[in-house]
Write a protein that holds these residues in place. Structure first.
Motif, PDB file in Angstrom:
ATOM      1  N   GLY A 213       0.821  -1.213   0.000  1.00 40.71           N
ATOM      2  CA  GLY A 213       0.000   0.000   0.000  1.00 40.71           C
ATOM      3  C   GLY A 213       0.853   1.260   0.000  1.00 40.71           C
ATOM      4  N   ILE A 216       2.721   1.721  -3.439  1.00 40.86           N
ATOM      5  CA  ILE A 216       1.977   2.211  -4.613  1.00 40.86           C
ATOM      6  C   ILE A 216       1.573   3.679  -4.498  1.00 40.86           C
ATOM      7  CG2 ILE A 216       1.138  -0.088  -5.294  1.00 40.86           C
ATOM      8  CD1 ILE A 216      -1.629   0.714  -4.213  1.00 40.86           C
ATOM      9  N   VAL A 217       1.705   4.255  -3.297  1.00 41.77           N
ATOM     10  CA  VAL A 217       1.487   5.706  -3.217  1.00 41.77           C
ATOM     11  C   VAL A 217       2.823   6.457  -3.272  1.00 41.77           C
ATOM     12  CG1 VAL A 217      -0.729   5.516  -2.021  1.00 41.77           C
ATOM     13  CG2 VAL A 217       1.363   5.779  -0.674  1.00 41.77           C
ATOM     14  N   LEU A 342       0.715   6.803  -7.993  1.00 38.42           N
ATOM     15  CA  LEU A 342      -0.485   5.985  -7.772  1.00 38.42           C
ATOM     16  C   LEU A 342      -1.295   5.955  -9.067  1.00 38.42           C
ATOM     17  CD1 LEU A 342      -2.363   4.370  -5.971  1.00 38.42           C
ATOM     18  CD2 LEU A 342      -3.418   6.506  -5.241  1.00 38.42           C
ATOM     19  N   THR A 343      -1.481   4.748  -9.581  1.00 33.67           N
ATOM     20  CA  THR A 343      -2.344   4.566 -10.755  1.00 33.67           C
ATOM     21  C   THR A 343      -3.371   3.499 -10.380  1.00 33.67           C
ATOM     22  OG1 THR A 343      -0.805   2.933 -11.651  1.00 33.67           O
ATOM     23  CG2 THR A 343      -0.549   5.208 -12.412  1.00 33.67           C
ATOM     24  N   ARG A 344      -3.764   2.701 -11.353  1.00 32.00           N
ATOM     25  CA  ARG A 344      -4.707   1.615 -11.049  1.00 32.00           C
ATOM     26  C   ARG A 344      -3.959   0.285 -11.078  1.00 32.00           C
ATOM     27  NH1 ARG A 344     -10.131   1.952 -11.355  1.00 32.00           N
ATOM     28  NH2 ARG A 344     -10.275   0.053 -12.590  1.00 32.00           N
ATOM     29  N   TYR A 345      -3.699  -0.237  -9.879  1.00 31.72           N
ATOM     30  CA  TYR A 345      -2.981  -1.513  -9.748  1.00 31.72           C
ATOM     31  C   TYR A 345      -3.994  -2.654  -9.645  1.00 31.72           C
ATOM     32  CZ  TYR A 345       1.246   1.176  -8.928  1.00 31.72           C
ATOM     33  OH  TYR A 345       2.315   2.028  -9.075  1.00 31.72           O
TER      34      TYR A 345
END
Lengths: 493, 264
Positions: A213, A216-217, A342-345
């Motif tokens: 978490g 990814i940010v 941060l995108t769409r994981y």
């Protein structure tokens, strides 16, 4: 001359701080010091001992035979007397650890002021400790005054400190962990650093997922554990393979299977590190052999993870993690740039929008993209030292090993006709290794029973190592240099 | 101009699935809450695995479609990694109460500012109908031909006991979802929101809806822990009888420091 001092006593009697104070004093006086810790899984009582080896020459391991036996309790003498050299000395009769610090400072003509200052730094029970140290210093009648050069640039460091330092140099922001020996001390190391958050969560599954978490940010993250905790992390680590998420994992080995031996050392998890998680994806596995390499490889693990959005494993063990080494060269670090927006994981195979897909064409394309990335990682890794050669490079005899066995090997081959190839990058595995080991009398040394490195070498190079040439130790202890030398000599051609 | 939160992905929920109500409620709320396209970056969604998780593909926001049971630790890592991020987590009842139970209990204790919706259809739907920890006693499927022998857990009671600072239950109705999110976003801490959601195929509404009532209509004091606990015990997740009442709305809320306030 190598001196081996064994300091034994009950947990709670302070054998560790005594060893540390002696080690620091000896390093400050220009010696090279190495000490390892041997302790039980209990808090008070039992039998713990540390072996401290020092010399004017570089030292990276202990020997099995003891020059000075320091007995904080009676058990120490009973257990270790058999390993005392003929001319060896026993120091006993007092249960205060700092009394022996005083005696050994006198014995080796170390500056008492150094000891006094260190006790002041420790603070706790200063007056009592100082008076015991003075008493020991006065009571010791012998002196072995050989070494008296000052050296300011030597650093005294253990493997866990090396990994912490490497992480700090890589701008780590979060270290997530659940306590597990021998990785736990990293939590203490990093908690005191400015700008680093050490976060303990409910279990290793939470640890790795929270790590993901934060990654990814856009934060630099490391998680740390030992075998059992790592097992719990592998589902999420597999997800980082498909979702392409950077994360650095410190896997500090101890003997398994199961709880195994919680406070001993082992190199039994190489195959686990090389094959963690389900599904097909590239795994980076780096194995430092001393604290300086721990600093540098941790930094490289961050670099490769961030650049290629992939997990990296730093594979250590209890012996490296908790042993102190004298470091006399500066480590080199690369700057880590975090480029993880941060995108769409997705834990699924995903389309261009980051949504789950079952489209065979897209799935195939994704996999081929990840395969291409694995090739890039292999090329990029060539920037770094993937392996090192020591000893007599032209010799027909060549030892191969990885990780914490490095110290005992280097110390044992000083006067032998043989070379030593230490593999730092287990994955990616350098193609050049095949050339290095071709037509050599290969001797494999590992701290395990199934010699996974020989399997890896066979897989990557097609070269098999004769079982008779495998020196394996799997009783939870590291190699002693003197014993190892004897084993190596038997196999030289 | 209203914010476009739609995606091009065609929903694969069953026609008429109650998840569409939840999706509509969430989108209606976010469309009003998010100021502009740039502001979208300040919002993120996290989903687990199961029917609920398909919502990830139908909302045009960043985030992660994570693993089964791992929504809460993932969301926690994101929140403390970037405290400015507004995060909504979505789970199913399998996700929240079976695979991820340990995280749920600790999430209540951590109190990170995360809004968490549990799509509770009392069944593992995507794996075609097995019982979960909240399935009623007597429920039959191919894995339990003799019927479920165990009693369901009561997640509202569990969350209250675990120290959750915002505990609510709504029915899978777009308006209720929007309203509860409005309240949840006023709360600086972990917001646990259970959504009673029928599954058309494997766990249809067993007269639940007609048994529901709103706590706010009964002058419920959501600052009163004992009252909240009492109300929580009114519904035990078994097949409703004549006496059954299912309270909806906010059971409890209290102020407590959020986890991310401790981050360096």
């Amino acid at each position: 001359m190598r001196y081996n001092i064994l300091i034994g006593g009950e947990a709670g009697q302070g054998p560790n701080i005594l060893t540390q104070v002696l080690g620091e004093g000896l390093v400050k006086n220009g010696n090279h010091v190495f000490y390892s810790r041997n302790y039980q899984s209990l808090i008070r009582g039992g039998h713990n001992f540390n072996i401290l080896t020092f010399s004017e020459e570089p030292v990276l391991s202990n020997d099995s035979k003891i020059d000075i036996l320091v007995c904080l309790d009676n058990k120490t003498e009973e257990i270790h007397k058999k390993n005392l050299k003929k001319e060896g000395i026993i120091l006993k009769g007092n249960d205060s650890n700092m009394y022996y610090a005083g005696r050994i400072f006198k014995l080796f003509c170390l500056d008492f002021k150094l000891l006094e200052n260190r006790l002041k730094e420790i603070g706790n029970k200063f007056k009592e400790n100082l008076s015991e140290a003075k008493k020991g210093y006065e009571e010791e009648t012998k002196t072995v005054c050989k070494i008296k050069k000052q050296s300011e640039d030597h650093i005294f460091l253990n493997g866990n400190q090396g990994i912490s330092e490497g992480a700090v140099k890589s701008n780590i922001k979060f270290y997530y962990a659940y306590p597990m020996t021998p990785a736990t001390p990293i939590m203490n190391e990093l908690a005191s650093k400015k700008d680093v958050n050490v976060i303990e969560l409910e279990n290793e599954i939470a640890v790795i997922n929270a790590g993901i978490g934060s990654s990814i940010v856009g934060k630099n993250v490391m998680v740390g554990t030992s075998g059992g905790g790592f097992d719990l992390m592998t589902e999420a680590l597999s997800m980082t393979g498909v979702a392409e998420i950077p994360i650095v994992v410190y896997l500090s080995q101890r003997p398994g299977p199961g709880t195994g031996v919680a406070t001993s050392t082992s190199q039994g998890d190489l195959n686990l590190a090389l094959n963690f998680g389900h599904g097909e994806f590239f795994r980076i596995v780096l194995a430092p052999g001393d604290p300086k390499e721990a600093q540098e490889l941790t930094n490289q693990a961050f670099y490769l993870s961030q650049k290629y959005k992939t997990p990296s494993i730093i594979l250590g063990d209890k012996h490296l993690a908790e042993s102190f080494y004298t470091i006399h060269e500066k480590s080199s670090f690369i700057e880590i740039k975090n480029k993880t927006p941060l995108t769409r994981y997705n834990s699924y195979e995903k389309d261009e929008f980051g949504s789950a897909t079952e489209n065979p064409e897209i799935i195939k394309k994704n996999i081929e993209k990840r395969n291409a990335k694995a090739k890039e990682i292999k090329i990029e890794s060539k920037k770094f030292q993937n392996y090192k050669l020591f000893g007599k490079k032209d010799s027909k005899n060549l030892i191969v090993s990885w990780g914490s066995t490095k110290g005992a090997i280097i110390d044992s081959i000083k006067n032998l006709n043989c070379g030593f190839l230490q593999i730092l990058y287990l994955e990616p595995f350098s193609e050049k290794i095949k050339e290095e080991i071709l037509n050599k009398n290969l001797i494999l040394i590992e701290n395990n029973t199934s010699s996974p490195l020989s399997e890896l070498i066979a897989k990557k190079t097609g070269i098999f190592i004769d079982d008779k040439n495998k020196i394996l130790r799997y009783d939870g202890n590291p190699f002693f240099a003197d014993e190892l030398k004897y084993e190596i000599e038997k196999r030289l051609k | 101009m209203p914010i476009n939160l739609s995606t091009n992905t065609k929903p694969t929920w069953c026609p008429g699935c109650w998840n569409f109500q939840i999706l509509a409620g969430v989108k209606n709320f976010l469309a009003k809450k998010i100021k502009n396209e740039e502001d979208k970056k300040n919002y993120a969604i996290v989903t687990g695995i199961g029917c609920h998780a398909k919502i990830f593909d139908y909302i045009n926001l960043n985030g992660i479609n994570s693993l089964h049971g791992r929504v809460l630790p993932t969301a926690l890592g994101m929140k403390i990694g970037n405290p400015k991020l507004n995060i909504i987590g979505f789970s199913g009842d399998g996700d929240a109460y079976a695979e991820g139970m340990e995280h749920l209990v600790h999430a209540a204790r951590y109190n990170a500012n995360i809004k968490y919706l549990v799509h509770n259809n009392q069944v593992f739907a995507l794996t075609v109908g097995q019982p979960t920890p909240v399935t009623e006693t007597g429920f039959k499927d191919k894995t339990t031909p003799q019927g479920v022998k165990l009693s369901p857990i009561n997640p509202i009671k569990l969350m209250l006991s675990a120290g959750a600072t915002f505990v609510a239950r709504v029915y899978a109705d777009a308006k209720q979802i929007e309203e509860v999110l409005n309240e949840a976003f006023k709360h600086n801490g972990f917001a646990f929101i259970e959504v009673i959601q029928p599954c058309l195929i494997f766990h249809p509404d067993k007269n639940y809806k007609e048994k529901t009532y709103f706590l706010k209509d009964k002058k419920h004091d959501d600052k009163n822990f004992e009252q909240a606990m009492k109300r929580a015990q009114e519904f035990d997740y078994l097949i409703p009888t004549k006496k059954t009442k299912i309270p909806l709305g906010i059971f409890y809320r209290e102020k407590r420091k959020a986890f991310e306030e401790n981050i360096k």
